[in-house]
Design a protein around this motif. Structure first.
Motif, short mmCIF file in Angstrom:
data_model
loop_
_atom_site.label_atom_id
_atom_site.label_comp_id
_atom_site.label_asym_id
_atom_site.label_seq_id
_atom_site.Cartn_x
_atom_site.Cartn_y
_atom_site.Cartn_z
N MET A 131 0.84 -1.18 0.00
CA MET A 131 0.00 0.00 0.00
C MET A 131 0.88 1.24 0.00
N PRO A 132 0.65 2.21 -0.92
CA PRO A 132 1.44 3.44 -0.92
C PRO A 132 1.35 4.15 0.42
N ALA A 133 2.41 4.93 0.72
CA ALA A 133 2.49 5.57 2.04
C ALA A 133 1.31 6.48 2.31
N ASP A 134 0.86 7.25 1.29
CA ASP A 134 -0.23 8.18 1.53
C ASP A 134 -1.54 7.45 1.80
N ARG A 135 -1.78 6.33 1.09
CA ARG A 135 -2.99 5.56 1.33
C ARG A 135 -2.94 4.88 2.70
N PHE A 136 -1.77 4.43 3.10
CA PHE A 136 -1.64 3.82 4.42
C PHE A 136 -1.91 4.85 5.51
N LYS A 137 -1.37 6.06 5.34
CA LYS A 137 -1.59 7.12 6.31
C LYS A 137 -3.06 7.51 6.39
N LEU A 138 -3.71 7.55 5.22
CA LEU A 138 -5.13 7.85 5.18
C LEU A 138 -5.93 6.78 5.91
N ALA A 139 -5.64 5.51 5.61
CA ALA A 139 -6.37 4.42 6.24
C ALA A 139 -6.14 4.40 7.75
N LEU A 140 -4.91 4.65 8.18
CA LEU A 140 -4.60 4.67 9.60
C LEU A 140 -5.31 5.82 10.30
N SER A 141 -5.34 6.99 9.68
CA SER A 141 -6.02 8.14 10.27
C SER A 141 -7.51 7.88 10.42
N LEU A 142 -8.13 7.28 9.41
CA LEU A 142 -9.55 6.93 9.51
C LEU A 142 -9.79 5.93 10.63
N LEU A 143 -8.92 4.93 10.72
CA LEU A 143 -9.07 3.90 11.76
C LEU A 143 -8.99 4.52 13.15
N VAL A 144 -8.06 5.46 13.34
CA VAL A 144 -7.90 6.11 14.64
C VAL A 144 -9.14 6.92 15.00
N THR A 145 -9.65 7.72 14.05
CA THR A 145 -10.84 8.52 14.36
C THR A 145 -12.06 7.64 14.58
N TYR A 146 -12.13 6.51 13.87
CA TYR A 146 -13.27 5.61 14.05
C TYR A 146 -13.24 4.94 15.43
N LEU A 147 -12.12 4.29 15.73
CA LEU A 147 -12.04 3.46 16.94
C LEU A 147 -11.80 4.28 18.20
N VAL A 148 -10.81 5.18 18.15
CA VAL A 148 -10.45 5.92 19.36
C VAL A 148 -11.56 6.88 19.76
N TRP A 149 -12.04 7.67 18.80
CA TRP A 149 -13.11 8.60 19.17
C TRP A 149 -14.39 7.87 19.55
N GLY A 150 -14.61 6.68 19.00
CA GLY A 150 -15.77 5.91 19.42
C GLY A 150 -15.70 5.51 20.88
N SER A 151 -14.48 5.31 21.38
CA SER A 151 -14.30 4.90 22.78
C SER A 151 -14.24 6.09 23.74
N THR A 152 -14.03 7.31 23.23
CA THR A 152 -13.92 8.45 24.14
C THR A 152 -15.25 8.79 24.81
N TYR A 153 -16.36 8.42 24.19
CA TYR A 153 -17.66 8.69 24.81
C TYR A 153 -17.79 7.95 26.14
#
Length: 288
Positions: free
Chosen positions: A1-23
């Motif tokens: 996976m190209p670096a920019d796509r990996f960074k995009l996927a990782l950023s989405l995963l963080v906002t999905y999972l981490v922010w879901g748990s902050t509630y």
């Protein structure tokens, strides 16, 4: 996976999972901390430590205009939006709070439309499905029982959505310094509001509350907020805000598993609609 796509996927995963748990973390924190005090400590610690680390690494301090703009955006996204969510969770469960914030993608796209970024048909379809789920949710028992909480959650969604689009038109500090200054300034604003509101600790917070605060500082603020700002500057507003569709099931499951929260039939029926919306929104990855 190209670096920019990996960074995009990782950023989405963080906002999905981490922010879901902050509630859930907020829900645990407000059982011991006054809500505005909890939010103030969260952003003062996160913003202060991040700002100090960047300065020690030689990153230049922002200009006066950049400090002003960081105060405006941080005030809308953190002081008003996050502060309102934190306060609302005194009377509304973490799962329902996350579900109401499902309004954010709709409002973000509408705000972007004002500045000329026309939504695609697929985005409109996803937004419509998500909005239907939120409307269905509004008939649930919890929001009817807490009109103040409902108003605060809608206010949070409006403020966050508008600021996330407006920010891209302002001269902001570069890179991580933007995140650090916004959190630091919002922490000061929330401290003032907490004092004006007369908040005081009734007793020393328990270990669970301190753990929740630490989680909010490190993961919910420094990590996830940085990932979100990368998305705002990389992809379309609808995709950057699509976390609001994925956070609800995570928040609901964590609240049920660890906080004994339960949801009625309306909330359970609304959740699949809100989650389905992200499948349409996430396919539009182009820049605005």
């Amino acid at each position: 996976m190209p670096a920019d796509r990996f960074k995009l996927a990782l950023s989405l995963l963080v906002t999905y999972l981490v922010w879901g748990s902050t509630y859930l973390a907020i829900r645990i924190g407000v059982e011991s901390f006054p809500p505005l005090m909890l939010a103030a400590l969260r952003f003062l610690l996160a913003g202060g430590s991040m700002y100090l680390w960047l300065r020690l690494r030689g990153v230049a301090s922002p200009s006066r205009i950049q400090w002003r703009n960081a105060a405006l955006i941080g005030g809308m996204m953190l002081t008003i939006a996050n502060g309102s969510v934190t306060y609302a969770e005194k009377t509304v469960s973490s799962g329902v709070a996350a579900l109401v914030v499902g309004l954010v993608p709709l409002l973000t796209v509408l705000a972007a439309w004002i500045w000329g970024a026309r939504p695609s048909r697929r985005e409109w379809l996803g937004i419509s499905i998500g909005l239907l789920g939120v409307v269905w949710l509004s008939t649930g028992q919890q929001l009817r029982a807490s009109p103040q909480g409902a108003v605060l959650l809608v206010l949070a969604s409006l403020s966050w959505a508008f600021a996330s689009v407006w920010m891209r038109r302002l001269e902001m500090p570069a890179g991580p310094m933007s995140v650090a200054t916004q959190m630091l300034l919002a922490g000061g604003q929330l401290t003032l509001l907490s004092l004006l509101h007369g908040e005081q600790l009734q007793q020393m917070p328990d270990s669970a509350a301190w753990a929740a605060l630490l989680y909010l500082v490190v993961f919910g603020s420094i990590l996830a907020y940085s990932a979100f700002f990368y998305l705002l500057n990389t992809v379309r507003p609808a995709l950057a805000s699509s976390y609001a569709y994925v956070n609800p099931p995570i928040a609901v499951l964590l609240g049920w598993a660890f906080a004994g929260e339960s949801l009625g039939i309306n909330e359970l029926l609304a959740m699949p609609l809100i989650c389905l919306a992200v499948l349409f929104v996430a396919n539009n990855r182009g820049k605005v």
